[in-house]
Design a protein around this motif. Structure first.
Motif, PDB file in Angstrom:
ATOM      1  N   ARG A   1       4.762   2.968  -8.867  1.00  0.00           N
ATOM      2  CA  ARG A   1       5.307   3.885  -7.869  1.00  0.00           C
ATOM      3  C   ARG A   1       4.222   4.470  -6.981  1.00  0.00           C
ATOM      4  O   ARG A   1       4.336   4.518  -5.748  1.00  0.00           O
ATOM      5  CB  ARG A   1       6.079   5.007  -8.551  1.00  0.00           C
ATOM      6  N   ALA A   2       3.148   4.933  -7.605  1.00  0.00           N
ATOM      7  CA  ALA A   2       2.052   5.502  -6.812  1.00  0.00           C
ATOM      8  C   ALA A   2       1.417   4.437  -5.924  1.00  0.00           C
ATOM      9  O   ALA A   2       1.000   4.728  -4.785  1.00  0.00           O
ATOM     10  CB  ALA A   2       1.009   6.120  -7.745  1.00  0.00           C
ATOM     11  N   SER A   3       1.343   3.215  -6.404  1.00  0.00           N
ATOM     12  CA  SER A   3       0.756   2.136  -5.596  1.00  0.00           C
ATOM     13  C   SER A   3       1.628   1.842  -4.368  1.00  0.00           C
ATOM     14  O   SER A   3       1.120   1.662  -3.248  1.00  0.00           O
ATOM     15  CB  SER A   3       0.597   0.871  -6.446  1.00  0.00           C
ATOM     16  N   LEU A   4       2.949   1.817  -4.543  1.00  0.00           N
ATOM     17  CA  LEU A   4       3.841   1.551  -3.413  1.00  0.00           C
ATOM     18  C   LEU A   4       3.818   2.692  -2.406  1.00  0.00           C
ATOM     19  O   LEU A   4       3.875   2.464  -1.185  1.00  0.00           O
ATOM     20  CB  LEU A   4       5.258   1.307  -3.915  1.00  0.00           C
ATOM     21  N   ARG A   5       3.719   3.935  -2.887  1.00  0.00           N
ATOM     22  CA  ARG A   5       3.620   5.064  -1.959  1.00  0.00           C
ATOM     23  C   ARG A   5       2.338   4.975  -1.146  1.00  0.00           C
ATOM     24  O   ARG A   5       2.296   5.269   0.052  1.00  0.00           O
ATOM     25  CB  ARG A   5       3.678   6.388  -2.733  1.00  0.00           C
ATOM     26  N   GLY A   6       1.243   4.548  -1.780  1.00  0.00           N
ATOM     27  CA  GLY A   6      -0.004   4.374  -1.055  1.00  0.00           C
ATOM     28  C   GLY A   6       0.076   3.261  -0.020  1.00  0.00           C
ATOM     29  O   GLY A   6      -0.508   3.361   1.062  1.00  0.00           O
ATOM     30  N   ALA A   7       0.826   2.205  -0.351  1.00  0.00           N
ATOM     31  CA  ALA A   7       0.984   1.096   0.607  1.00  0.00           C
ATOM     32  C   ALA A   7       1.772   1.538   1.823  1.00  0.00           C
ATOM     33  O   ALA A   7       1.462   1.135   2.963  1.00  0.00           O
ATOM     34  CB  ALA A   7       1.662  -0.076  -0.081  1.00  0.00           C
ATOM     35  N   LEU A   8       2.778   2.367   1.647  1.00  0.00           N
ATOM     36  CA  LEU A   8       3.559   2.861   2.788  1.00  0.00           C
ATOM     37  C   LEU A   8       2.710   3.731   3.708  1.00  0.00           C
ATOM     38  O   LEU A   8       2.860   3.700   4.933  1.00  0.00           O
ATOM     39  CB  LEU A   8       4.769   3.651   2.285  1.00  0.00           C
ATOM     40  N   ARG A   9       1.811   4.506   3.123  1.00  0.00           N
ATOM     41  CA  ARG A   9       0.957   5.367   3.958  1.00  0.00           C
ATOM     42  C   ARG A   9      -0.012   4.555   4.800  1.00  0.00           C
ATOM     43  O   ARG A   9      -0.418   4.965   5.886  1.00  0.00           O
ATOM     44  CB  ARG A   9       0.184   6.346   3.058  1.00  0.00           C
ATOM     45  N   SER A  10      -0.417   3.365   4.294  1.00  0.00           N
ATOM     46  CA  SER A  10      -1.373   2.531   5.018  1.00  0.00           C
ATOM     47  C   SER A  10      -0.696   1.472   5.889  1.00  0.00           C
ATOM     48  O   SER A  10      -1.365   0.605   6.443  1.00  0.00           O
ATOM     49  CB  SER A  10      -2.329   1.850   4.027  1.00  0.00           C
ATOM     50  N   GLY A  11       0.628   1.511   5.987  1.00  0.00           N
ATOM     51  CA  GLY A  11       1.355   0.546   6.805  1.00  0.00           C
ATOM     52  C   GLY A  11       1.699  -0.735   6.092  1.00  0.00           C
ATOM     53  O   GLY A  11       2.278  -1.646   6.693  1.00  0.00           O
ATOM     54  N   GLY A  12       1.356  -0.885   4.855  1.00  0.00           N
ATOM     55  CA  GLY A  12       1.719  -2.058   4.064  1.00  0.00           C
ATOM     56  C   GLY A  12       0.717  -3.182   4.136  1.00  0.00           C
ATOM     57  O   GLY A  12       0.900  -4.213   3.472  1.00  0.00           O
ATOM     58  N   ASP A  13      -0.334  -3.033   4.928  1.00  0.00           N
ATOM     59  CA  ASP A  13      -1.333  -4.110   5.007  1.00  0.00           C
ATOM     60  C   ASP A  13      -2.157  -4.185   3.724  1.00  0.00           C
ATOM     61  O   ASP A  13      -2.540  -5.270   3.281  1.00  0.00           O
ATOM     62  CB  ASP A  13      -2.250  -3.878   6.211  1.00  0.00           C
ATOM     63  N   ILE A  14      -2.454  -3.014   3.172  1.00  0.00           N
ATOM     64  CA  ILE A  14      -3.279  -2.963   1.949  1.00  0.00           C
ATOM     65  C   ILE A  14      -2.494  -2.193   0.889  1.00  0.00           C
ATOM     66  O   ILE A  14      -1.912  -1.134   1.170  1.00  0.00           O
ATOM     67  CB  ILE A  14      -4.631  -2.266   2.216  1.00  0.00           C
ATOM     68  N   ILE A  15      -2.480  -2.732  -0.279  1.00  0.00           N
ATOM     69  CA  ILE A  15      -1.811  -2.041  -1.393  1.00  0.00           C
ATOM     70  C   ILE A  15      -2.889  -1.563  -2.364  1.00  0.00           C
ATOM     71  O   ILE A  15      -3.415  -2.359  -3.162  1.00  0.00           O
ATOM     72  CB  ILE A  15      -0.817  -2.973  -2.108  1.00  0.00           C
ATOM     73  N   PRO A  16      -3.253  -0.285  -2.292  1.00  0.00           N
ATOM     74  CA  PRO A  16      -4.252   0.231  -3.250  1.00  0.00           C
ATOM     75  C   PRO A  16      -3.593   0.408  -4.625  1.00  0.00           C
ATOM     76  O   PRO A  16      -2.496   0.955  -4.737  1.00  0.00           O
ATOM     77  CB  PRO A  16      -4.646   1.581  -2.657  1.00  0.00           C
ATOM     78  N   LEU A  17      -4.254  -0.075  -5.622  1.00  0.00           N
ATOM     79  CA  LEU A  17      -3.709   0.035  -6.974  1.00  0.00           C
ATOM     80  C   LEU A  17      -4.029   1.416  -7.565  1.00  0.00           C
ATOM     81  O   LEU A  17      -5.192   1.820  -7.648  1.00  0.00           O
ATOM     82  CB  LEU A  17      -4.292  -1.050  -7.875  1.00  0.00           C
ATOM     83  N   ALA A  18      -2.987   2.131  -7.915  1.00  0.00           N
ATOM     84  CA  ALA A  18      -3.151   3.415  -8.606  1.00  0.00           C
ATOM     85  C   ALA A  18      -3.001   3.186 -10.105  1.00  0.00           C
ATOM     86  O   ALA A  18      -2.114   2.438 -10.548  1.00  0.00           O
ATOM     87  CB  ALA A  18      -2.110   4.419  -8.111  1.00  0.00           C
ATOM     88  N   LEU A  19      -3.877   3.795 -10.859  1.00  0.00           N
ATOM     89  CA  LEU A  19      -3.883   3.601 -12.317  1.00  0.00           C
ATOM     90  C   LEU A  19      -3.381   4.865 -13.039  1.00  0.00           C
ATOM     91  O   LEU A  19      -3.411   5.974 -12.493  1.00  0.00           O
ATOM     92  CB  LEU A  19      -5.300   3.260 -12.792  1.00  0.00           C
ATOM     93  N   LYS A  20      -2.963   4.677 -14.264  1.00  0.00           N
ATOM     94  CA  LYS A  20      -2.502   5.795 -15.076  1.00  0.00           C
ATOM     95  C   LYS A  20      -2.847   5.528 -16.544  1.00  0.00           C
ATOM     96  O   LYS A  20      -3.131   4.394 -16.941  1.00  0.00           O
ATOM     97  CB  LYS A  20      -0.990   5.988 -14.935  1.00  0.00           C
ATOM     98  N   LYS A  21      -2.822   6.586 -17.333  1.00  0.00           N
ATOM     99  CA  LYS A  21      -3.049   6.471 -18.778  1.00  0.00           C
ATOM    100  C   LYS A  21      -2.156   7.470 -19.505  1.00  0.00           C
ATOM    101  O   LYS A  21      -1.620   8.397 -18.899  1.00  0.00           O
ATOM    102  CB  LYS A  21      -4.516   6.734 -19.121  1.00  0.00           C
TER     103      LYS A  21
END
Length: 419
Positions: free
Chosen positions: A201-221
């Motif tokens: 979910r966090a990764s997809l939200r980050g992709a929307l903020r960047s226009g979808g060109d780059i999908i930054p991977l958000a990690l969790k533990k």
């Protein structure tokens, strides 16, 4: 002493030079120093009670003060000793206090009976305060050994042998005691740059903020959290000498962390968790004393554990709870039904630790039926009789638990030997 009092009337009336009101105040002060919860309100109530019943009969005077100052069974012995020592005005107290007291005759204290140490210290301090300038006129040498131990000696001193001042120092040290239980992973996750799972979910939200060109991977533990702590404490007569300090210990734990549940048991089970959450320790213990009606009585460990397993276990033993069972294992029902209930309790929690003050004795052996019923089902068996033992418990809980077979193997062998 059995609490009985003779019925002879006092030799002198308080109006014939006696300072009854002042003496009641000093008596109340001595009781407070000995550990009883006595405040100004109770002093006024005691004076009013004595005025109502009069001092024509000693037993009326005794029970009037008893009704005001004693509200728990474990306070009776201290009050009884204090009354007979303070109001009989023996020769040593005459020399120390130099006061005019109502002359009341009472039976002498049985030879060989040792006065409660906190009471003796309280009476000595109260008499020193009363003497004032008269102390210079006549000195009474008394080797009472009422000295406060240093911190190192206090750590290893048995709670049973502490004086009033030493117990107050120990109570302050208990308030600073930290019990770091090893944290456990929960089902919930938290964002973490060094996590080992991708937060989709966090990764997809980050992709929307960047226009979808780059999908930054958000990690969790996984989130880490200390497990719930459940305390089952025996307050029967055989444990009464340790009840006060253990209540301070439980109050410190309850106010140090969340998810601490405390139950007291003697002949019945009482949940005192809500009372111990009061920040003020005196208010908390006063509420506990009011809520619990079986202080210093018998012990029905099996029946109380049955009530806990039936009414409370599903509510408080979730998420890998750690259970502290504080009892000497001396059961009035001779262990009837205890083995099955302690086995059920062990299967419902992550870790069951038995704290027993009898382990302070080098020659302790698992001979009683209650001890033999409990011992095979616990993970650890530890003493609880001084500050050092509580510190060792804190250190043990901060480490991963040892394998149950390794920790209990010596005790199981010893139980087989004495069978």
């Amino acid at each position: 002493m059995d609490g009985s009092v003779p019925t002879e009337a006092p030799a002198d009336s308080p109006r014939d030079g006696g300072k009854l009101v002042a003496n009641i105040m000093h008596f109340a002060r001595a009781l407070r120093m000995a550990g009883l919860p006595v405040g100004p309100g109770k002093v006024l109530d005691a004076i009013a009670a004595v005025e109502a019943v009069g001092i024509g009969r000693r037993d009326d005077f005794y029970w009037a003060l008893h009704a005001v100052f004693v509200n728990r069974q474990d306070q009776r012995e201290i009050f009884n000793q204090a009354f007979h020592v303070f109001w009989r005005n023996p020769r040593i107290l005459e020399r120390m206090m130099q006061m005019v007291l109502p002359q009341m005759r009472s039976e002498p204290q049985p030879e060989g009976e040792e006065m409660n140490r906190r009471l003796a210290e309280a009476l000595l301090q109260g008499q020193e305060a009363v003497l004032g300038d008269q102390a210079d006129e006549e000195k009474v040498e008394i080797d009472a050994a009422f000295t406060t131990s240093d911190k190192e000696l206090l750590q290893s001193m048995d709670f049973e042998k502490m004086s009033g001042a030493e117990m107050r120092d120990a109570e302050r040290m208990l308030q600073r005691l930290v019990l770091p239980i090893a944290q456990l992973p929960t089902r919930r996750f938290a964002p973490s740059g060094g996590g080992n799972r991708v937060d989709l979910r966090a990764s997809l939200r980050g992709a929307l903020r960047s226009g979808g060109d780059i999908i930054p991977l958000a990690l969790k533990k996984r989130r880490m959290r200390p497990p719930p702590l459940v305390i089952l404490c025996d307050i029967s007569g055989s444990m009464s000498r340790y009840s006060r300090m253990l209540l301070h210990f439980m109050h410190a734990l309850t106010n140090d962390r969340d998810r601490v549940h405390t139950f007291l048991f003697g002949t019945r089970l009482t949940n005192v968790t809500r009372h111990l959450r009061r920040r003020d320790v005196d208010e908390a213990l006063e509420r506990v004393g009011t809520a619990v009606g079986d202080w210093s009585g018998g012990t029905r460990i099996g029946a109380c554990l049955e009530d806990f397993n039936r009414l409370w276990s599903r509510r408080v033993l979730g998420q890998g709870a750690v259970v502290l069972l504080i009892t000497d294992g001396l059961d009035r029902d001779a262990g009837e039904g205890l083995s099955g209930e302690i086995e059920r309790l062990r299967k419902s929690c992550r870790r069951l630790i038995w704290l027993n003050p009898l382990l302070r004795f080098d020659g302790f052996a698992p001979k009683s039926l209650g001890v033999r019923a409990i011992l095979p089902h616990v993970d650890e068996f530890r003493p609880v009789h001084n500050l050092d033992s509580l510190g060792q418990l804190a250190a043990a809980l901060s480490r991963p638990p040892a394998r149950r077979g390794e920790a209990m193997a010596p005790w199981l062998r010893k139980m087989e030997e004495v069978a």
